[in-house]
Every structure is written in C-alpha cells, then in structure tokens.
Design an enzyme around this catalytic site. Structure first.
Site, short mmCIF file in Angstrom:
data_model
loop_
_atom_site.label_atom_id
_atom_site.label_comp_id
_atom_site.label_asym_id
_atom_site.label_seq_id
_atom_site.Cartn_x
_atom_site.Cartn_y
_atom_site.Cartn_z
N SER A 259 40.04 41.27 37.83
CA SER A 259 39.72 40.77 36.79
C SER A 259 41.52 40.36 37.54
O SER A 259 41.96 39.86 38.51
CB SER A 259 40.14 41.54 35.34
OG SER A 259 41.35 42.40 35.88
N LYS A 260 42.04 38.99 36.15
CA LYS A 260 43.24 38.49 36.01
C LYS A 260 44.32 39.32 36.80
O LYS A 260 45.01 38.73 37.45
CB LYS A 260 43.97 37.88 34.98
CG LYS A 260 42.84 36.70 34.86
CD LYS A 260 43.66 35.64 34.14
CE LYS A 260 42.53 33.92 34.06
NZ LYS A 260 41.43 33.73 33.03
N ARG A 261 44.24 40.53 36.35
CA ARG A 261 45.03 41.96 36.43
C ARG A 261 45.74 41.91 38.70
O ARG A 261 46.27 41.88 39.09
CB ARG A 261 44.80 43.20 36.26
CG ARG A 261 45.37 43.15 34.90
CD ARG A 261 44.25 44.88 34.66
NE ARG A 261 43.84 44.82 34.90
CZ ARG A 261 42.84 45.91 35.51
NH1 ARG A 261 43.80 46.62 36.12
NH2 ARG A 261 41.46 46.19 35.54
N HIS A 262 44.26 41.19 39.05
CA HIS A 262 44.92 41.97 40.42
C HIS A 262 44.52 40.35 40.86
O HIS A 262 44.74 40.26 42.70
CB HIS A 262 42.88 42.30 41.02
CG HIS A 262 42.52 43.37 40.38
ND1 HIS A 262 41.13 43.68 38.98
CD2 HIS A 262 42.96 44.73 40.02
CE1 HIS A 262 41.20 44.31 39.19
NE2 HIS A 262 42.01 44.89 39.78
#
Ligand code: GLU
Length: 493
Positions: A259-262
């Site tokens: 996800s965008k976190r990564h």
C-alpha cells in the site's frame, strides 16, 4: 519444449478497469503478459474493462495507457490501435454479450433474480450470524411465471444469476499455482448481468477472453477466487478455456499487502519522481519472476528472451523500495549527461532553483552541476536537494554540526574564509585548475593544509561540513558567488 505447441498463436491480454491510475500490481501483470507475448511472437492486447459505470473514467483509461507506453509496453490490439477482435472497450461490446445471456437463460444455467438489496443484506447477515460464508442461497432459482409478474408489477428489476451446481469440485489448473480446488457449495449463485443490463466482471471477462481467442490469462492472484466462477461459465457455454497463470501478491516490506505506506503505488508517481522506465521494468519483473542465474540487471531484450511462466513464483513478492532505488541509480548512471540533466530540470524548476529561461541559458552549467552529483542520485526528484548547494549568493552556517563546530574552533579557519573571500573577490572567472591552485596558495599563506584547510574552505562556501566535491562546488559557483558566500559566513561568526 515449453512453447512449441503454441508458438506464434499465443494471445494474451492486459485488461485494466479504468478506475484510477496504473498501479504497480497492474503494471506487473501487463509486463508479464507482454513479455510472454513477445517471447513467443504472439499477440498482446489491451482491453478496457469499464462496465463499472460509476468508477470508470476516460481520464483513467488515458492515464493507464500512457503509463504503459511510458514503460515501453506496447500492444497489437486495443482501443487506439484497433484489431479484428474489437471493440476493445467492454461498454462497446454489450450487444455481443446478449446472445450468451439468452443462451444461459434458455439452457437453465442462469435465471432472473428479483431480490432487493435489503433482502440480500438480510441473508448475508443471517449467514454471518450462523458463521457461514455469505453467499446467495438461491431464493429466486425456481420462480414461477406468476411470482415473476408480481415482482415486475412491484417495479423490481431483475439481475441475472448463474445457477451454480451443488456439490461440485472445481479445479483450476494454474500454470503458476498448480491445481487449486474449489467447492461449488461455497460459491453461491453469482450475478452475471446487473439490473442495469450491464454484465459483471466475471461474465464479461469470460466472453471477451473467449471471443478474443485469448490463450493465456496472466493476472494477479486476487482473481484466483473468481476463476472457478469463470470456469463454470466456460463450461456452461461450451467455450474453449484459456490457460490460467495467477501471479502472487505484491507485499510491502512488513509483509502486509503493498500500500502507499510502503512506497508509491502508482506508476505515474515513479515517473514524476524521476525513475526511468527501464529501471521500473527491471524491478517489476523480479517481483515474482526469477532468472536462472544471479543476474539482476536485464535489458528488455534479455527479458523477452528469458521470461517464462515456469519461473514465476507462487510465493508473494516483497516490494523493496531500496532495491528499486538502487536499480534506478544504476540506470541513471548509464544515462548520457544531457538526458539526465533533462530529467532533472523540471524538478529544479519546481523547487524554484531555475526558470524555463535559465534552464536554456545555463544549460552547460546545469549539466556540469548535475554531473557533480550524479553519483549520489537515486532518482531525479532528488536533484534540488543534491544541487541546492550550487545555487544562491549566501549560505546558512550549520552551527550545530559537530564538524563545523570543530573546524570553527581552529583559529586558522576564519583566516582561510577571509582569504578565500578576498582572493575570489579579485577574480571574475576560474576553472577547476585555478581553484586547486588558489586553495593551495591560501593554505601556504596561512600555514594550514589537509582537512583544516579544505573543511574551512567548504564551510566558507557551503556553511556545511558535507556535500559534493569541494573543487566542483567552487568551480561551479564561480568566484563572485564564492566571495559573497564567504562574506555571509563571516557575518554569521
Ligand atoms: N479488470 C480486471 C482488473 O483490473 C482484470 C482482471 C483479469 O485480468 O481478468 O482487475
């Protein structure tokens, strides 16, 4: 061997739903299909799956195609290039689906369902409360003509559902996953045609893959659970089945779904950040596929030659941002300086370091500046941060830095800074050789050398203890700016 039986008749597709920009997972699916097609001299097509009217947009469609083009993935059939299996947008294929719906209704493989959303929700809740899988239990399976009329009179619009056979094992024979067994009882009669007359994904995908004579369906793992439904439709309509290859998920470094976190999930973002398509391709292919040897850097031609579904892994791939940066840095290093500079210019402009005009008038200087930092650059959006040191007449002294503090505690440091200010102030231009000579002379004059000299000079013109090669900084900023900067540092002492 592997491919000989279907050489040259391989037909694969990438079938995006145009609901947002192309993301990493989609790009990898497109890439695997494309490499597979090119490896076997087959046909690659792009089909737009836009039957979700609320979420599909033409803008997203264009963005996706643009991202594919940027990656260097091309296609032989599609909305823009045509082909003899079109149209290639599902909304334009609705008439083609109709006879198949009719056929399924007539053969009893499908039926009209008049249940309302509230009724379906109540059923789902009930099943959940009983600890069972939420699914449609078939209330409308055997409606009489009178019952149907009553519903129609109430203004209900039916959906068309597939009648899933009871107690059947459905085996997906997958080229990546092997044989995966599903129990038909867990599926529930699923919708083929929505009440607005549009087909669902599962229905349209089967008809399109069959009508477009797709031989291999290579797609993300998230569709594996859809495949038994699709197989049931193939069988009910006696359509030839393609082979399936489901490619494992992409996980973030913490092993949760990417996800965008990564890291950015959209291909466009990487493009904007100054990644190169070759690097992204090279990185993406290794998310799931592995070569025979230890090689990590591949040209596209090598990939086309070596790619095979046999070497696509069942286990999830982990998105390693540092590896992507490393790989991009590798490709950036190989880029001609003019191209690399070109890639950096928009970022410098956005950061306010240059304007459209100075980008032209100062191009040779900008190239030299890029050259001075290219070793350190992982992606072009880093250019402002790496190159800021070459811009501006004043600098801020980093007084909290230990090395700066230590250097300032030497009584020769201020002398070096003053000498540099004075000597630079007397010149109108210099080059790398002049700069070397000048520093040497200052050292001699004051009686310092080595770190005490060079760190003092670095602080004089950058205010910092670290940065690009000192000679490059001085050469690039020129004597006038060097003098002004040294003065600004002296003012802060
Ligand atoms: N439109 C589907 C998606 O974007 C395609 C799935 C498939 O390849 O069958 O996920």
């Amino acid at each position: 061997m592997e491919g000989e039986c279907f050489m040259s008749k391989v037909r694969v597709r990438y079938a995006p739903s145009p609901t947002g920009p192309l993301h990493i997972g989609g790009a990898r699916s497109a890439l695997f299909n494309w490499l597979f097609a090119r490896h076997f001299g087959g046909t690659m097509l792009v089909r737009i799956e836009d039957t979700d009217l609320e979420r599909s947009t033409r803008e997203a469609e264009e963005l996706i195609l643009d991202s594919l083009r940027w990656l260097g993935i091309d296609w032989d059939e599609g909305i823009d290039v045509g082909g003899d299996h079109g149209p290639y947008r599902q909304q334009e294929r609705l008439a083609l689906y109709k006879p198949y719906t009719q056929k399924l209704l007539e053969s009893g493989h499908a039926y009209e369902c008049y249940c309302t959303e509230e009724e379906l929700e109540a059923e789902r809740q009930e099943l959940k409360a009983r600890g069972e899988l939420p699914r449609y239990l078939g209330k409308c399976r055997n409606l009489t003509a009178q019952e149907k009329e009553k519903y129609i009179a109430e203004g209900r619009k039916p959906v068309i559902r597939f009648r899933v056979p009871d107690g059947k094992k459905i085996v997906v024979d997958d080229l990546v996953r092997g044989k995966v067994e599903f129990d038909s009882d867990g599926i529930g009669d699923f919708v083929l045609v929505k009440s607005n007359g549009l087909p669902t994904y599962n229905f349209a995908v089967v008809l399109d893959d069959a009508l477009m004579e797709i031989t291999h369906v290579i797609r993300g793992d998230e569709h594996l659970s859809n495949t038994p439904r699709q197989l049931l439709i193939y069988q009910a309509l006696a359509l030839p089945q393609p082979q399936f290859a489901h490619v494992s998920l992409i996980l973030g470094e913490d092993r949760s779904k990417m996800s965008k976190r990564h890291g950015a999930t959209s291909v466009l973002q990487y493009r904007e950040d100054g990644y190169l398509p070759e690097a992204l391709i090279n990185f993406l292919v290794l998310l799931g596929w592995s070569p025979e040897g230890e090689q990590e850097i591949f040209s596209v031609d090598e990939l086309i030659e070596q790619f095979s579904l046999e070497r696509v892994s069942k286990s999830p791939a982990v998105f390693d941002m540092n590896k992507l940066k490393w790989m991009n840095a590798h490709y950036l290093k190989a880029l001609p300086l003019a191209d690399l500079t070109h890639l950096c210019l928009p970022h410098l402009e956005k950061a306010g370091l240059i304007t459209k005009e100075t980008a032209e008038t100062d191009l040779p200087w900008l190239e030299a500046a890029v050259d001075a930092v290219r070793e350190k650059m992982e992606y072009a959006a880093q250019a402002p941060e790496l190159m800021r040191v070459f811009f501006g007449d004043t600098v801020l002294l980093d007084k909290d830095n230990e090395e700066v503090k230590q250097t300032l505690s030497l009584n020769t440091t201020k002398q070096v800074i003053s000498a540099l200010q004075q000597r630079a102030g007397e010149l109108t231009s210099w080059d790398s050789a002049t700069v070397r000579k000048l520093l040497k002379e200052i050292g001699k004059e004051i009686g310092v050398k080595g770190k005490a000299l060079f760190m003092a000079a670095r602080i004089a013109v950058t205010g910092q203890s670290h940065g690009p090669d000192l000679n490059s900084v001085l050469t690039l900023i020129g004597p006038k700016r060097a003098a002004l900067r040294a003065k600004s540092v002296l003012d802060q002492l």
